[in-house]
Design a protein around this motif. Structure first.
Motif, short mmCIF file in Angstrom:
data_model
loop_
_atom_site.label_atom_id
_atom_site.label_comp_id
_atom_site.label_asym_id
_atom_site.label_seq_id
_atom_site.Cartn_x
_atom_site.Cartn_y
_atom_site.Cartn_z
N GLU A 1 0.75 -1.11 0.08
CA GLU A 1 0.15 0.00 0.03
C GLU A 1 0.77 1.33 0.04
OE1 GLU A 1 -3.02 2.51 2.69
OE2 GLU A 1 -3.11 0.23 2.98
N THR A 2 1.79 1.29 0.83
CA THR A 2 2.82 2.40 0.99
C THR A 2 3.48 2.74 -0.59
OG1 THR A 2 3.08 1.93 3.27
CG2 THR A 2 4.65 3.42 2.24
N MET A 3 4.04 1.63 -0.81
CA MET A 3 4.77 1.76 -2.16
C MET A 3 3.81 2.17 -3.15
SD MET A 3 7.75 1.56 -1.38
CE MET A 3 7.40 2.13 0.35
N GLY A 4 2.57 1.60 -3.44
CA GLY A 4 1.88 1.83 -4.26
C GLY A 4 1.44 3.38 -4.32
N ALA A 5 1.17 3.74 -3.16
CA ALA A 5 0.86 5.25 -2.99
C ALA A 5 2.05 6.18 -3.70
CB ALA A 5 0.53 5.63 -1.34
N LEU A 6 3.35 5.73 -3.36
CA LEU A 6 4.33 6.53 -3.95
C LEU A 6 4.41 6.25 -5.37
CD1 LEU A 6 7.33 5.62 -1.72
CD2 LEU A 6 5.98 7.42 -1.75
N ASP A 7 3.88 5.09 -6.06
CA ASP A 7 3.98 4.81 -7.45
C ASP A 7 2.81 5.62 -7.94
OD1 ASP A 7 4.09 3.73 -10.09
OD2 ASP A 7 1.96 2.92 -9.46
N HIS A 8 1.60 5.80 -7.46
CA HIS A 8 0.46 6.86 -7.86
C HIS A 8 0.84 8.37 -7.68
CE1 HIS A 8 -3.52 8.73 -7.73
NE2 HIS A 8 -3.08 9.10 -6.76
N ILE A 9 1.52 8.57 -6.82
CA ILE A 9 2.05 10.10 -6.53
C ILE A 9 3.04 10.47 -7.93
CG2 ILE A 9 3.58 11.54 -5.35
CD1 ILE A 9 2.54 10.14 -2.82
N VAL A 10 4.06 9.73 -8.13
CA VAL A 10 4.47 10.03 -9.48
C VAL A 10 3.84 9.85 -10.48
CG1 VAL A 10 6.43 9.22 -11.11
CG2 VAL A 10 6.98 9.10 -8.53
N ARG A 11 2.78 9.01 -10.80
CA ARG A 11 2.03 8.86 -11.82
C ARG A 11 1.08 10.27 -12.22
NH1 ARG A 11 2.82 4.31 -14.77
NH2 ARG A 11 3.95 2.43 -13.48
N SER A 12 0.70 10.61 -10.99
CA SER A 12 -0.30 11.82 -10.76
C SER A 12 0.51 13.10 -11.38
CB SER A 12 -0.93 12.01 -9.67
OG SER A 12 0.14 12.26 -8.48
N GLY A 13 1.75 13.08 -11.37
CA GLY A 13 2.69 14.28 -11.55
C GLY A 13 3.07 15.29 -10.41
N LYS A 14 2.76 14.59 -9.38
CA LYS A 14 3.06 15.46 -7.89
C LYS A 14 4.58 15.43 -7.50
CE LYS A 14 -1.66 15.46 -6.24
NZ LYS A 14 -2.74 14.79 -5.23
N ALA A 15 5.10 14.38 -7.89
CA ALA A 15 6.48 14.00 -7.61
C ALA A 15 7.21 13.45 -9.22
CB ALA A 15 6.76 13.21 -6.57
N LEU A 16 8.28 13.76 -9.25
CA LEU A 16 9.23 13.04 -10.33
C LEU A 16 9.79 11.93 -9.92
CD1 LEU A 16 10.92 16.23 -11.99
CD2 LEU A 16 8.78 15.46 -12.43
N TYR A 17 10.30 11.70 -8.80
CA TYR A 17 11.03 10.51 -8.32
C TYR A 17 10.43 10.42 -7.03
CZ TYR A 17 14.09 12.01 -11.88
OH TYR A 17 14.94 12.27 -13.23
N VAL A 18 10.85 9.16 -6.35
CA VAL A 18 10.34 8.75 -4.99
C VAL A 18 11.69 7.92 -4.33
CG1 VAL A 18 7.84 8.61 -5.45
CG2 VAL A 18 9.24 6.46 -5.66
#
Length: 264
Positions: A83-100
């Motif tokens: 769940e935690t890593m899935g949220a990081l993946d979603h954040i990148v795909r949403s354009g809110k971060a370039l990398y995690v």
């Protein structure tokens, strides 16, 4: 960081508007989530709800559309890592971060997090552990894990909160971090052993014509897996002093042995 929570980001946002925005595309800006961002059951740790909401608050505070790197600050024993890593993946795909990245994960959890993110298609760019001459836990498997997984390392507290600047060799000076904000650097860390080690390390720095802080930073950067180190400064000249190490001579094997002897 505060108090109140988020105040460091709000201060950043003010400077972004007045000074830094023209340079945005040459700045690497990061923030993280994993400790208390607001009071309440969803204001901490590592749930999808918390991570996404925390980043949304951070972007609002900093007056940004995105950050370059977003970290999860610590493993959450109550939330599945997927769940935690899935949220990081979603954040990148949403354009809110370039990398995690991740922070304060041990070797085993790091390997698992890196695997999940790789499978999701959002590689783990970097790990942020605490690492300095007085705290070498990262050497107990973590640095080797990062090397094997080809994940970068940016160490925080490379100067041990200020102990490795030498400013505390003769007590606690007025205006120092330990004097006015002892949350992260407590007076009980000024043990006789730590002071003895600091004096011995300072002798190595003096022989190199360096400040102790410069020597300590060069030491954490001696391993190529450590790609950067986070520094704090209370005066502009401290930044210039610390940055000067990039052109300083590399530490010799003899100097490294003297440093190990100083820490023994």
């Amino acid at each position: 960081y505060g108090p109140p929570a988020g105040e460091a980001e709000r201060n950043f946002g003010r400077h972004m508007d007045t000074d830094w925005r023209p340079h945005r595309d040459e700045l690497i800006i990061s923030t993280k989530a994993g400790y208390g961002m607001w009071d309440g059951p969803y204001g901490d740790w590592g749930s999808r709800k918390y991570l996404i909401a925390s980043l949304d608050q951070s972007l609002k505070h900093m007056h940004l559309d995105y950050v370059d790197i977003f970290y999860h600050h610590r493993p959450d024993p109550e939330t599945p890592l997927e769940e935690t890593m899935g949220a990081l993946d979603h954040i990148v795909r949403s354009g809110k971060a370039l990398y995690v990245g991740i922070s304060n994960y041990g070797p085993e959890k790091t390997r698992e997090a890196v695997r999940i993110l790789k499978e999701l298609g959002t590689p783990c760019l970097i790990h942020q552990p605490r690492y300095n001459l007085f705290d070498r836990r990262a050497e107990d498997g973590l640095l080797d894990t990062l090397r094997t997984e080809q994940v970068g390392c940016i160490c925080f507290s490379p100067l041990a909160g200020g102990l490795l600047t030498g400013k505390y060799l003769d007590g606690i000076p007025e205006g120092s971090r330990m004097k006015h904000d002892p949350r992260f650097l407590k007076p009980d860390s000024l043990t006789e052993e730590n002071i003895r080690k600091t004096r011995a390390l300072k002798a190595v720095a003096d022989a190199r014509g360096q400040k102790l802080s410069q020597l300590a930073l060069q030491w954490v950067l001696r391993d190529e897996v450590v790609t950067s180190a986070l520094i704090g400064a209370s005066r502009p000249e401290q930044i210039a002093e610390n940055a000067a190490i990039v052109s300083a001579p590399a530490l010799t094997e003899e100097e490294l042995q003297r440093m190990e002897a100083a820490l023994a």
